[in-house]
Structures are given as structure tokens and as C-alpha cells.
Design a protein around this motif. Structure first.
Motif, short mmCIF file in Angstrom:
data_model
loop_
_atom_site.label_atom_id
_atom_site.label_comp_id
_atom_site.label_asym_id
_atom_site.label_seq_id
_atom_site.Cartn_x
_atom_site.Cartn_y
_atom_site.Cartn_z
N GLY A 262 41.42 27.14 37.09
CA GLY A 262 42.12 28.41 37.32
C GLY A 262 41.87 29.46 36.26
O GLY A 262 41.66 30.62 36.56
N GLY A 263 41.88 29.05 34.99
CA GLY A 263 41.69 30.02 33.91
C GLY A 263 40.34 29.93 33.23
O GLY A 263 40.07 30.66 32.28
N THR A 264 39.47 29.07 33.74
CA THR A 264 38.20 28.80 33.08
C THR A 264 37.11 29.75 33.56
O THR A 264 36.87 29.84 34.76
N PRO A 265 36.44 30.46 32.65
CA PRO A 265 35.34 31.34 33.08
C PRO A 265 34.21 30.55 33.74
O PRO A 265 33.91 29.41 33.34
N LEU A 266 33.58 31.17 34.72
CA LEU A 266 32.46 30.55 35.45
C LEU A 266 31.34 30.15 34.49
O LEU A 266 30.66 29.13 34.69
N MET A 267 31.11 30.96 33.45
CA MET A 267 30.08 30.64 32.46
C MET A 267 30.24 29.20 31.95
O MET A 267 29.27 28.45 31.83
N GLU A 268 31.47 28.83 31.63
CA GLU A 268 31.71 27.51 31.06
C GLU A 268 31.49 26.41 32.10
O GLU A 268 31.02 25.32 31.78
N TYR A 270 29.29 26.48 34.41
CA TYR A 270 27.84 26.27 34.50
C TYR A 270 27.32 25.43 33.35
O TYR A 270 26.40 24.62 33.53
N GLU A 294 35.76 27.53 41.67
CA GLU A 294 37.17 27.16 41.77
C GLU A 294 37.45 26.67 43.17
O GLU A 294 37.39 27.45 44.13
N CYS A 304 38.57 21.72 33.59
CA CYS A 304 37.67 21.50 34.72
C CYS A 304 37.80 20.09 35.23
O CYS A 304 38.42 19.24 34.60
N LEU B 4 34.77 25.51 26.95
CA LEU B 4 33.83 24.45 27.31
C LEU B 4 32.43 24.93 26.93
O LEU B 4 31.67 25.41 27.78
N MET B 15 24.06 27.98 30.25
CA MET B 15 24.67 28.49 31.48
C MET B 15 23.60 28.73 32.55
O MET B 15 23.78 28.37 33.71
N GLY B 18 22.43 25.60 34.02
CA GLY B 18 23.47 25.08 34.92
C GLY B 18 23.52 25.82 36.25
O GLY B 18 23.82 25.23 37.29
N GLU B 58 29.81 36.58 34.84
CA GLU B 58 29.43 35.72 35.95
C GLU B 58 30.47 35.80 37.08
O GLU B 58 31.66 35.85 36.80
N GLY B 262 38.27 36.89 35.17
CA GLY B 262 37.78 35.64 34.59
C GLY B 262 38.87 34.60 34.38
O GLY B 262 38.68 33.43 34.67
N GLY B 263 40.01 35.02 33.87
CA GLY B 263 41.09 34.08 33.59
C GLY B 263 42.26 34.16 34.55
O GLY B 263 43.25 33.44 34.39
N LEU B 299 34.38 37.30 30.71
CA LEU B 299 34.70 36.02 30.10
C LEU B 299 36.06 35.52 30.60
O LEU B 299 36.23 35.38 31.78
#
Lengths: 332, 332
Positions: A262-268, A270, A294, A304, B4, B15, B18, B58, B262-263, B299
Motif C-alpha cells: 500500500g505505501g511502497t513505491p513501485l521502484m522498490e 521492481y 499492488e 511487500c 526496499l 529497478m 526488475g 514509476e 507513491g505512498g 517516490l
């Protein structure tokens, strides 16, 4: 509390209106209820596939309603099971005479309320119902709210399989049996960097130190297997992958989900997917399909989960069959 | 810092690996570069459509690569423009002889580096290039990093229009002109509840008090129009909608995006979408299409933006044309 909400008591009601407003030609809300169904429900000559659970896990579950996917879903209050009445309304609203499959995650409250609803429906109507329980979380056996394994993000694959099988014209028992067979081939393990804040309480559901993370956590912050110092993305991914592969022991082709909580950026996500696919290569597994995004969240939790499904030809066909929903679209 | 990541210096590199690992049959990374292209690039008999910018947004921009959408994208370091070399590699990697459109958001660094690249390419090759600048942010005129308006989440619509127009077989100038005409019809306004934390610094890029929010904020936390006490979701949405509608003054049918930065949990974006669609109804506008999700992020920033595009028959055809990318799929 920093959230985009109005009165916290209205958040589920307003969220559901906002979901229908995204696709008014495809979705419709059953009046005076928190039930969303396909606009054209009940769909003639088809088993209806449904799901439900507490809100706060968006896009699950109502976000998976659409052609080739769910016919309807019941959305309880935040982190709260739908009531028996809601399950009854859901089933009544989608049944076209071919029967209804209700697929829920394994939480005691959800199961109890669904069982009550099924008893009522069987007494009062001749609607045929099959219930399917998702229990893909390999982290813990028995937990807060749950006897046996919890249902988590791997439910996305189970719902997709069921929706596609019903769209192919399979009968009620076959849709249910195929979905159960899919669940046996799915394993998931989750972790959190931060807790989540519910709109009503406005406070974290649990606490984690600035340097801490929790491995094996549940969808509502239920305790996992270890609370430990925060590690690198690769180390974290390895813990999740090890847990899943040891339990599932897949042999050939696999489909995977790196799910953000929910709060995690897509970058992470990947960065995690990179390591996951490396590990699958190392294990000699063929990554047939990989999802990153998500799919089943826990409000604003940062963290995640990693899901692996051991696919065969039938499940590959069902997972890649066309589907169109707010939460996932699979093109022809 | 709770993220992460592995070594923060490797986050963009990892990234991108990934991202390709999610769709190895559709995407490919140009060796020794942060350029991702369609696996089958260069695509014969088609104008190539590309984009680029700093990472941290992203799925923008590389996440929009796929059939009917982008041919390739350059991903700079986090919140950092791609270098001229990167834009050169991008253009060389996708040009099939019909020319290349490069669409970027309006930031001085990006424009300077792209202009340098275009000069080099024009000196060294006979590749035809058109550059298109996205400046959809109605909040501020001139800002940190930008002369004129900033480019923000409305770029998603501009990229989709360009990708579809090129897929139809239009020539270079027509693709560029159509995209510019689209941008004239797009307005966006953003807000933040929390700042974002870059992996390298590990600290917030700016500060906001526990009760504060910022209206009109930029994609990298650039100052907006007002820092004020946090308000309800409806009040916040009204501020954003008022800003966009006053500027854009759309007359008929509109397409909208409620974009998470992002968040932000999806639940909250749906609450915002509910109010947005109410406001469109009140304004007598016909909501032809509505997107809700993460399209251009900052982010882990919590917040959202509202984009409105005043569509006509051509733009409706282009926005609904089939496309398949990690960040957005439009079925046939």
C-alpha cells in the motif's frame, strides 16, 4: 493522521462510490449495500464468481470485478468481515441460475459469516453455492484471527483462475474444484517495514522500531515469524523466496507476484522482482509470468509479499485468458 | 531509512532490471545503459515514440513501453535528468527510419540535455526528431527547475495519444502535432500530505508539519501555491478541481486521472475520485473515462493529483486504442 478521507466512518461507502465512478458502464452498486457487481449481473448461462472481505486491501476484492474475472464482491468495513446479510445480498445479486462460487481468504470471522449466509440461502432459496477458502500464506500455521494458514496476495491468482474457468462455461463444481487445485499450487510470504494506520483509529495497528521490520506478517499486521533488524532488499527477498520455495517446492514453470502492501513505491517492488527472478533462475524454474504492483494491500503499510504459483497448461490458459477489471486487465 | 533497496547507488540499475524481468518477451535493456526499449525495436514502418526523465516517478516513463504506447525511454538517476548521451542512445535504439518523437516533461535540465542530444544526432546522423514538451501543471508558472509550467501526471495522456497515433501509421510531424494538441487540452494540479525520501540521501526532500499539507506541489517536492492546515478529502479535491477547471475550461466530454504520488493507498484515491466525478457532474461535464491509480509518482510521497483532459472524437479514439505496457493496459 494524514489521510485523504472525509469522516472516517464514511470511508468505505465513499471509496465504493469512487470505484463505481471509475467504470460506471462496467460496475454497479447494489442499492443500500456495500455490494458491487458487474453492471450486467446476473450474467446468463454462467456460474457467478464472487469474493469478499474487509476493506483496506484495495484493489482486492471489488477492484477485480469485470468480464473474465469476478461477478461481484462484498466489502466489509476496514479490516472487518462482511456480515452474513452482505454475503446473502451478494449471492442473490449475481445468481443467474447456474450457481455461485464464493472465494474468501481464511479468516475466522469471514468464514463464520459466510457459513451463516450459506445456511440462510440454502433454507430460503434453491441457489447452489460452493465456498472456496484461500490459505496461501506459508509464514505461519494458526494466527490471530485464523485457524490454519491465512489467505493473502496469492488470492489474486485464485480469483483470476475462477473467473476464467467460469467464463469458459464450466459448471459450478468444476469452477470450485479448479480454484481449489490452484490454491494448492500457490504460496506467499509477506513482510512489513512499517505498520498501517486505520482511518477510524488514526493510529498504527502495531509498532515497529526505526530499524525494525517484520517477516511473515499478515494482511492486518498479524504477527509473523520474526521481528528483526532491517536488511537489504536482496536479503529480504531471499527470506521470502526461501520460505515460499521450501513450502511449495515447484517443479517447472511458475507465475509470480511481487505485491506492494500500500505505501511502497513501485521502484522498490521492481528491485525485489529483480532478485526474485534471479532466485527462480538459480532454482532452475522457468518464470512463465511475473506481476509487479499492488494487488492486495494493507492500507498504507510499507512492505511487500512474494507469491509463487506452480503453473501447468490449464492454469497458464486460465491466468492468461482475457479479463478487464480496475485492478487487473489481461488483453486478448 | 525504511526502503526496499540494496546499495542506494544501484537502485535505478536494479529497478530497470526488475522491470525487464517482469516482461522479458516485451522489453529489453540496451546494453551498458539505462535505456529500455520494446523487445522488437526498432519497429519497421512506424514513427518511434519515446520519453525520459529522472527515476522515482514509476511507472513513468519506462513502464509505459509496449505495443501501442512507447518504443523506449531513458531513465535518469533518481530525480535527475537523463544525460545527452542517454537521449542519443535512446533515439538510435528505436529509429526505424520513420523518425523519432521524444516527449519530456518541462524541466530545465531535461530540456537542456535533450537539446544537446538533438544537436549531436542531427550533426552525426540523418534521423528526423521531433521534441514535445509536456506542461500540464496549472498550479504555478515558473518554479524551481522550471521555466513556464511543469510537466506532471497529465503526461500519461500525452504519451498514450502519441503511442496510438504512431501505431495508426501517422508520420513524424503528425504524431508530434497531435501530441502537442493533446497537451493543450490537459490540466493537472497536485498536492502532498508528506514529503518523499530519496534513497541516496535517506531524508525527506522537504518538511511538512504533522497538520500541514501543500497544494500545487511539483513532482520533486517543488513548492506549490499554498501550505496550509490539512483538510478533508472533499475540500482537497475541490481545491484541485477548481484549479484545473478554471484554467482548462473544458466544454464537453473529459477524461480524468486521480494519480497517487507513491505512498497513498488506493482506498484514498477512490475517495478523491468520488468527489471529482461529483464535481464534473455539477459542472455539466460528461466523464467519458476515469483512471484511478499510480501513473506518475514521487517516490514514497503521500498525496495525489487530479488531471482533466478535454477530449474530442480523435482523442477518444487514441486514448481507447489498444496498448499493453507494465504501467497501463488498454484491451481491444
Amino acid at each position: 493522521m494524514k489521510k485523504l478521507v472525509n469522516d472516517p466512518e464514511d470511508v468505505v461507502d465513499e471509496m465504493l462510490d469512487g470505484l463505481v465512478a471509475e467504470r460506471p458502464d462496467a460496475l454497479r452498486r447494489v442499492p443500500d449495500s456495500n455490494i458491487i457487481v458487474r453492471e450486467d449481473a446476473p450474467v446468463e448461462n454462467k456460474v457467478a464468481v464472487t469474493s469478499g472481505g474487509g476493506s483496506g486491501h484495495e484493489p482486492a476484492f471489488a477492484g477485480y470485478i469485470g468480464e473474465g474475472f469476478l461477478d461481484g464482491a462484498a466489502s466489509g468495513e476496514v479490516f472487518t468481515s462482511p456480515t452474513p446479510d452482505m454475503f446473502e445480498t451478494l449471492v442473490e445479486s449475481v445468481d443467474a441460475g447456474a450457481g455461485v462460487v464464493v472465494i474468501i481468504n481464511n479468516y475466522e470471522g469471514d468464514i463464520m459469516n459466510l457459513e451463516t449466509a450459506v445456511e440462510m440461502i440454502e433454507m430460503e432459496t434453491d441457489t447452489a453455492i460452493e465456498t472456496v477458502i484461500v490459505d496461501d500464506d506459508v509464514a505461519v500455521e494458526d494466527s490471530e484471527y485464523t485457524t490454519g494458514r491465512r489467505g493473502v496476495a496469492g488470492a489474486t491468482f485464485a480469483l483470476k483462475v475462477a473467473g476464467a474457468k467460469a467464463a469458459e462455461g464450466a459448471d459450478l463444481e468444476t469452477v470450485a474444484e479448479t480454484t481449489r487445485a490452484a490454491i494448492d499450487r500457490i504460496g506467499t510470504m509477506s513482510m512489513a517495514l512499517t505498520p498501517c494506520v486505520t482511518p477510524e483509529k488514526g493510529e498504527p495497528t502495531f509498532t515497529l522500531g526505526d530499524d525494525e521490520m517484520e517477516i511473515g506478517i499478515g494482511l492486518h499486521g498479524e504477527p509473523g515469524v520474526e521481528r528483526t533488524e532491517i536488511a537489504s532488499a536482496d536479503e529480504i527477498t531471499d527470506r521470502l523466496v526461501d520460505g515460499v520455495l521450501e513450502d511449495l517446492d515447484p517443479s517447472g514453470e511458475v507465475a509470480t507476484i511481487v505485491n506492494g502492501t500500500g505505501g511502497t513505491p513501485l521502484m522498490e517492488l521492481y528491485v525485489v522482482n529483480r532478485r526474485l527472478q534471479e532466485r527462480l533462475d538459480d532454482a532452475g524454474l522457468d518464470h512463465w509470468d511475473a506481476l509487479v504492483g499492488e494487488y492486495m494491500t494493507s492500507l498504507d503499510m510499507c512492505g511487500c509479499s512474494v507469491t509463487v504459483m506452480d503453473v501447468n497448461e490449464e492454469f497458464k490458459r486460465l491466468l492468461s485468458a482475457p479479463a478487464d477489471s480496475p485492478g487487473m486487465t489481461v488483453p486478448e
